[in-house]
Design a protein around this motif. Structure first.
Motif, PDB file in Angstrom:
ATOM      1  N   GLU A 193       2.328 -18.450   8.755  1.00 51.09           N
ATOM      2  CA  GLU A 193       3.106 -17.301   9.192  1.00 51.09           C
ATOM      3  C   GLU A 193       4.363 -17.226   8.349  1.00 51.09           C
ATOM      4  O   GLU A 193       4.865 -18.238   7.857  1.00 51.09           O
ATOM      5  CB  GLU A 193       3.472 -17.428  10.666  1.00 51.09           C
ATOM      6  CG  GLU A 193       2.268 -17.443  11.601  1.00 51.09           C
ATOM      7  CD  GLU A 193       2.658 -17.721  13.035  1.00 51.09           C
ATOM      8  OE1 GLU A 193       3.862 -17.974  13.276  1.00 51.09           O
ATOM      9  OE2 GLU A 193       1.776 -17.698  13.904  1.00 51.09           O
ATOM     10  N   SER A 247       9.990 -11.702  14.558  1.00 53.17           N
ATOM     11  CA  SER A 247       8.919 -11.162  13.716  1.00 53.17           C
ATOM     12  C   SER A 247       9.152 -11.578  12.271  1.00 53.17           C
ATOM     13  O   SER A 247      10.289 -11.820  11.857  1.00 53.17           O
ATOM     14  CB  SER A 247       8.854  -9.637  13.830  1.00 53.17           C
ATOM     15  OG  SER A 247      10.065  -9.043  13.412  1.00 53.17           O
ATOM     16  N   LYS A 286       0.733 -10.421   5.540  1.00 48.55           N
ATOM     17  CA  LYS A 286       0.603 -10.799   6.947  1.00 48.55           C
ATOM     18  C   LYS A 286       1.916 -10.510   7.658  1.00 48.55           C
ATOM     19  O   LYS A 286       2.989 -10.913   7.196  1.00 48.55           O
ATOM     20  CB  LYS A 286       0.245 -12.274   7.085  1.00 48.55           C
ATOM     21  CG  LYS A 286       0.036 -12.721   8.530  1.00 48.55           C
ATOM     22  CD  LYS A 286      -0.469 -14.155   8.610  1.00 48.55           C
ATOM     23  CE  LYS A 286      -0.744 -14.567  10.044  1.00 48.55           C
ATOM     24  NZ  LYS A 286      -1.302 -15.935  10.130  1.00 48.55           N
ATOM     25  N   THR A 317       3.752 -10.841  11.516  1.00 45.88           N
ATOM     26  CA  THR A 317       3.628 -11.577  12.771  1.00 45.88           C
ATOM     27  C   THR A 317       4.736 -11.163  13.725  1.00 45.88           C
ATOM     28  O   THR A 317       5.900 -11.074  13.322  1.00 45.88           O
ATOM     29  CB  THR A 317       3.699 -13.096  12.529  1.00 45.88           C
ATOM     30  OG1 THR A 317       2.732 -13.473  11.550  1.00 45.88           O
ATOM     31  CG2 THR A 317       3.429 -13.862  13.819  1.00 45.88           C
ATOM     32  N   LYS A 351       1.437 -13.165  21.117  1.00 48.31           N
ATOM     33  CA  LYS A 351       1.702 -13.054  19.697  1.00 48.31           C
ATOM     34  C   LYS A 351       0.714 -12.060  19.095  1.00 48.31           C
ATOM     35  O   LYS A 351      -0.460 -12.019  19.465  1.00 48.31           O
ATOM     36  CB  LYS A 351       1.563 -14.411  19.009  1.00 48.31           C
ATOM     37  CG  LYS A 351       1.776 -14.365  17.504  1.00 48.31           C
ATOM     38  CD  LYS A 351       1.596 -15.731  16.857  1.00 48.31           C
ATOM     39  CE  LYS A 351       2.752 -16.633  17.176  1.00 48.31           C
ATOM     40  NZ  LYS A 351       2.674 -17.910  16.409  1.00 48.31           N
ATOM     41  N   TYR A 401      -0.512 -10.489  15.230  1.00 49.22           N
ATOM     42  CA  TYR A 401      -0.362 -10.565  13.774  1.00 49.22           C
ATOM     43  C   TYR A 401      -1.402  -9.712  13.075  1.00 49.22           C
ATOM     44  O   TYR A 401      -2.537  -9.574  13.527  1.00 49.22           O
ATOM     45  CB  TYR A 401      -0.379 -12.006  13.265  1.00 49.22           C
ATOM     46  CG  TYR A 401      -1.529 -12.869  13.695  1.00 49.22           C
ATOM     47  CD1 TYR A 401      -2.643 -13.046  12.871  1.00 49.22           C
ATOM     48  CD2 TYR A 401      -1.499 -13.554  14.904  1.00 49.22           C
ATOM     49  CE1 TYR A 401      -3.684 -13.869  13.251  1.00 49.22           C
ATOM     50  CE2 TYR A 401      -2.533 -14.379  15.297  1.00 49.22           C
ATOM     51  CZ  TYR A 401      -3.622 -14.537  14.459  1.00 49.22           C
ATOM     52  OH  TYR A 401      -4.661 -15.339  14.846  1.00 49.22           O
ATOM     53  N   ASN A 431      -3.156  -8.680   9.270  1.00 44.66           N
ATOM     54  CA  ASN A 431      -3.451  -9.131   7.911  1.00 44.66           C
ATOM     55  C   ASN A 431      -3.997  -7.979   7.079  1.00 44.66           C
ATOM     56  O   ASN A 431      -4.649  -7.077   7.605  1.00 44.66           O
ATOM     57  CB  ASN A 431      -4.495 -10.250   7.918  1.00 44.66           C
ATOM     58  CG  ASN A 431      -3.927 -11.566   8.385  1.00 44.66           C
ATOM     59  OD1 ASN A 431      -3.078 -12.161   7.734  1.00 44.66           O
ATOM     60  ND2 ASN A 431      -4.393 -12.032   9.522  1.00 44.66           N
TER      61      ASN A 431
END
Length: 576
Positions: free
Chosen positions: A224, A254, A291, A293, A301, A303, A305
């Protein structure tokens, strides 16, 4: 109910006065209490005055404070914050601080001893970095060095695991199922080493959560972005240049991470040779990866990609031939290009120490063009593919049971057009012209499955049993499969383990290796199947060394083979 936590111990080696009478230095190292490995990037700060520091690659940190007593707080991604009050000044002092795991990528915080995962090898980022010091940095090169894995040559990224074909190995990236993680026809993978946290590689006996694999699984987990500070790098090898950046979007909440690679040797070749190779485009690729997050709250959470790549080449042999009359008819031209875009979104929720869940959504668009010409043949091909993937899972602990349930749906639309004009030399010395056209106009395929597995602690945290089953359906051939799998693990000592795994593994006939999928020629072919038997002993050694001795057997059946009957072309009559 017993709570099982992964703990991190922070050892403060000493505290002493420094520089001024009212300024104190706190120095220490952050290590994992189980593996004793240093933890990089942990954030430490004094609550009363805000002074802070981060641990380096060796886990070492130093910070200064003028407050006494002082409250020290330690935080790092994946672990629950913990605080400790320090009395300053002081002599040599050791303070142990424990961090409980809070967020994971698709895992609930359960004791690793309960898991029975077959022939699994965890590959850490340090090993990946050591194995990618080459012309083209490729994260899969370290996997190719493991026992039971062979490859065609030094440049290929394709893997053949314990006697299987390369398409029997399935890849995952942050829970996303990736059918073809390769560029350049298998000579380079899409996995950028700068993004990777670890690779879990399975060479047999893997659990039911991994589907559509006959021989092996490559499960890649990305890091991350840094939630605290911005950083970046620019690196160049003899063939490629790459840039990497990361940092917080909102501090502590973030983060972002973005990187890009581009070959440049092809540009250099054109400059170096000038008119000699005029019009030739040497093999090249661009790719980018990103990515994002978000820590939504203490439990959730999210995330996202993105992987995108573009590759190709354009070659004319006439540009490299001399004026030799004997070679004038040996010319050929070859062109190809390939574009791929793969976005994905993951949501993870850790409800408590005994319950977690997750949802993964992804898509893919890929388009390829290839052309080949010589004096006897002229081929033009176009392929387009659109994929959609959905997976959900829930993991919970109750008593001696660790239960995981999941479902997946994979849908793809394929367009392919292949046109070959060729001529055949006849006995009388003349040539007979002919043509072959194969077109698949957005053929739709859908595979789906559901699985359930239970890791059971049978006796005194020494004997463990794993049982599970995977049910799958493939609509194009109306094929149903059920794959039971199981294993036993007995811990002789804390560092010595006996293991046995067996199970049925299936793969739908959608991968044709180097050709078209067999189902396009015979809709009646069914899944290929193999039974794994794996028995072995594992020993953890000092200095993080690991020893594994295994015996394995694989029994293939319903293998897809070519049939001499032109009406069939392929059947499931193969065995091995």
């Amino acid at each position: 109910m017993r709570k099982l936590l992964i703990r991190t111990t922070i050892l403060f080696l000493f505290c002493s006065t420094l520089l001024y009478a009212d300024t104190f230095t706190v120095t220490g190292v952050v290590v994992d209490s189980i593996t004793k490995e240093p933890i990089e990037g942990a954030r430490l700060h004094i609550k009363e005055d805000g002074s802070s520091a981060s641990s380096d690659k060796k886990g070492v940190f130093t910070l200064y404070t003028s407050r006494t007593p002082a409250t020290l707080i330690a935080e790092t991604g994946g672990y629950k914050a913990f605080q400790k009050q320090l009395a300053l000044p002081c002599d040599r002092l050791t303070v142990e601080m424990e961090l409980s795991i809070r967020y994971t990528l698709g895992k609930v915080s359960v004791k690793e001893a309960r898991r029975i995962e077959g022939s699994k090898q965890k590959i850490k980022v340090e090993q990946i970095n050591k194995a990618t010091t080459q012309l083209f940095s490729d994260s899969l090169k370290v996997v190719q060095t493991l026992p039971g894995v062979v490859t065609g040559d030094d440049f290929s990224s394709l893997m053949y695991v314990r006697g299987g074909e390369f398409y029997e190995v399935v890849s995952f990236l942050d829970n996303v199922h990736i059918l073809t993680p390769y560029m350049w026809g298998g000579n380079e993978s899409i996995f950028n080493p700068l993004f990777i946290d670890r690779i879990d590689f399975y060479s047999g006996g893997f659990p039911v959560k991994y589907f559509q694999a006959l021989s092996g699984v490559v499960d890649v987990k990305n890091i991350e972005g840094d939630f605290q500070k911005r950083s970046g790098s620019l690196e160049a090898s003899p063939t490629t240049v790459e840039i990497f950046m990361q940092g917080p979007m909102t501090k502590d909440k973030s983060s972002y991470m973005i990187g890009a690679r581009r070959t440049y040797y092809d540009l250099f070749m054109n400059l170096a040779y000038g008119d000699k190779y005029k019009g030739i485009v040497f093999p090249f690729f661009y790719d980018t990866q990103a990515k994002l997050t978000w820590k939504l709250n203490e439990k959730d959470k999210l995330y996202a990609n993105l992987i995108a790549s573009y590759e190709g080449m354009d070659f004319d042999s006439k540009a490299t031939q001399d004026e030799n009359e004997d070679r004038k008819n040996d010319w050929f031209t070859f062109f190809y290009s390939d574009v791929r875009v793969l976005p994905s979104l993951n949501w993870e929720r850790v409800e408590n120490d005994n319950l977690s869940m997750g949802l993964t959504l992804s898509g893919k668009y890929q388009e390829g063009i290839d052309k080949f010409n010589n004096k006897d043949n002229n081929h033009n091909g176009t392929q387009r593919q659109v994929d959609g993937f959905l997976k959900s899972r829930i993991t919970y602990i109750t008593g001696r049971h660790t239960i995981e349930q999941g479902i997946y749906v994979f849908r793809t639309w394929i367009y392919a057009d292949s046109r070959l004009n060729f001529r055949t030399l006849m006995p009388d010395g003349t040539y007979y012209p002919d043509q072959r056209i194969d077109t698949y106009d957005w053929t739709r395929l859908m595979a789906s499955g559901t699985y359930l597995q239970d890791d059971i602690a049978l006796y005194a945290d020494k004997l463990f049993l794993n049982v599970g089953g995977l049910f799958e359906y493939f609509d194009y051939t109306n094929d149903n499969t059920f794959s039971p799998r199981g294993g036993l693990k007995y811990m002789l000592t804390e560092n010595t383990t006996l293991k046995f795994n067996t199970g049925l593994y299936t793969q739908f006939p959608v991968n044709g290796g180097s050709g078209a999928p067999p189902i396009f020629d015979n809709k009646n072919v069914k899944s290929e199947k193999v039974i794994h038997y794996v028995a072995g002993i594992e020993q953890e050694l000092p200095q993080h060394f690991f020893l594994r001795l295994e015996a394995y057997r694989k029994d293939y059946y319903d293998r897809i083979v070519q049939d001499p009957n032109p009406a069939l072309k392929y059947t499931n009559n193969g065995k091995r």
